[in-house]
Design an enzyme around this catalytic site. Structure first.
Site, PDB file in Angstrom:
ATOM      1  N   GLY A  31      92.733 -36.509  30.932  1.00 15.72           N
ATOM      2  CA  GLY A  31      93.311 -36.927  32.207  1.00 15.72           C
ATOM      3  C   GLY A  31      94.481 -36.028  32.545  1.00 15.72           C
ATOM      4  CG  LEU A  32      95.458 -35.404  36.679  1.00 13.08           C
ATOM      5  CD1 LEU A  32      95.838 -36.016  38.024  1.00 13.08           C
ATOM      6  CD2 LEU A  32      95.321 -33.891  36.791  1.00 13.08           C
ATOM      7  CB  SER A  33     100.481 -33.647  32.973  1.00 14.63           C
ATOM      8  OG  SER A  33     101.749 -33.816  32.389  1.00 14.63           O
ATOM      9  N   GLY A  34     100.786 -36.990  32.499  1.00 16.75           N
ATOM     10  CA  GLY A  34     101.432 -38.203  32.991  1.00 16.75           C
ATOM     11  C   GLY A  34     100.484 -39.364  33.217  1.00 16.75           C
ATOM     12  CB  ALA A  35      96.803 -39.704  33.127  1.00 17.67           C
ATOM     13  N   GLY A  36      98.924 -41.007  30.923  1.00 13.90           N
ATOM     14  CA  GLY A  36      99.102 -41.998  29.864  1.00 13.90           C
ATOM     15  C   GLY A  36      98.256 -41.749  28.632  1.00 13.90           C
ATOM     16  CE  LYS A  37      96.321 -36.086  28.798  1.00 13.50           C
ATOM     17  NZ  LYS A  37      97.256 -36.245  29.930  1.00 13.50           N
ATOM     18  CB  SER A  38     100.558 -38.894  24.560  1.00 11.94           C
ATOM     19  OG  SER A  38     100.121 -37.556  24.615  1.00 11.94           O
ATOM     20  CB  SER A 105      90.537 -31.497  27.526  1.00  9.49           C
ATOM     21  OG  SER A 105      90.583 -32.891  27.639  1.00  9.49           O
TER      22      SER A 105
END
EC number: 2.7.1.25
Length: 197
Positions: A31-38, A105
């Site tokens: 997902g985009l940066s800031g989407a909450g992946k980490s 990614s």
């Protein structure tokens, strides 16, 4: 390369998985940066570890401090970044682990490459879907602001494309739900697919 031979070992993926009492797999957050992946990958890893699962989290920023520290952010470097991470994830799956990854990614082809590195049913793509406007508002690292100001080039979602998954195994809409609720959704989806017990 023709002198390199793969060595099979007596202790294999199946025996390692049986020893750990789990199905090894890659849970690939994109997902985009800031989407909450980490955030979500970390919270899911905590939940899995608390239930006795053997896990490892590969995070995009952390990997860039070592394994991929020599790479930039142009398209070719991003592709190599994901290829390297995919190879590491494959080794960890072979070790019987549940591997969680949190990487923008941005390209479908690279995510598909990783899917093809591991065995059938061992890759779970999780699309953390947050609108660009929400990601920019969150902007936890101040990167969108820098990208909009021209201080960062090739920034995904601004001047570099993000190819959203077409058929992810799990599609999470993350525009304001609490992390705990999203982790519950993830756990439910993984159980429904009989990937965890």
């Amino acid at each position: 390369m023709s002198n390199i031979v793969w060595h099979a070992h007596a202790v294999d993926k199946q025996s390692r998985a049986e020893q750990k009492g789990q199905k090894p797999l890659v849970i690939w957050f994109t997902g985009l940066s800031g989407a909450g992946k980490s955030t979500l990958a970390g919270a899911l890893e905590q939940a899995l570890a608390a239930s006795g699962k053997h896990t490892y989290l590969l995070d995009g920023d952390n990997v860039r401090h070592g394994l991929c520290g020599d790479l930039g952010f142009d398209d070719a470097a991003r592709q190599e970044n994901i290829r390297r991470v995919g190879e590491v994830a494959k080794l960890m799956v072979d070790a019987g682990l549940i591997v969680l990854t949190a990487f923008i990614s941005p390209f479908r082809a690279e995510r598909e490459l990783v899917r093809n590195l591991v065995g059938e049913g061992e890759f779970v793509e999780v699309f953390v879907d947050a609108p660009l406007s929400v990601c920019e508002e969150r902007d936890p690292k101040g990167l969108y602001k820098k990208a909009r100001a021209g201080e960062i080039r090739n920034f995904t979602g601004i001047d570099s494309a993000y190819e959203a998954p077409e058929q992810p195994e799990i599609h999470l809409l993350n525009a304001g739900k609490p992390v705990a609720a999203l982790v519950d959704e993830l756990l439910t989806a993984l159980r429904l697919r009989v990937l965890i017990d």
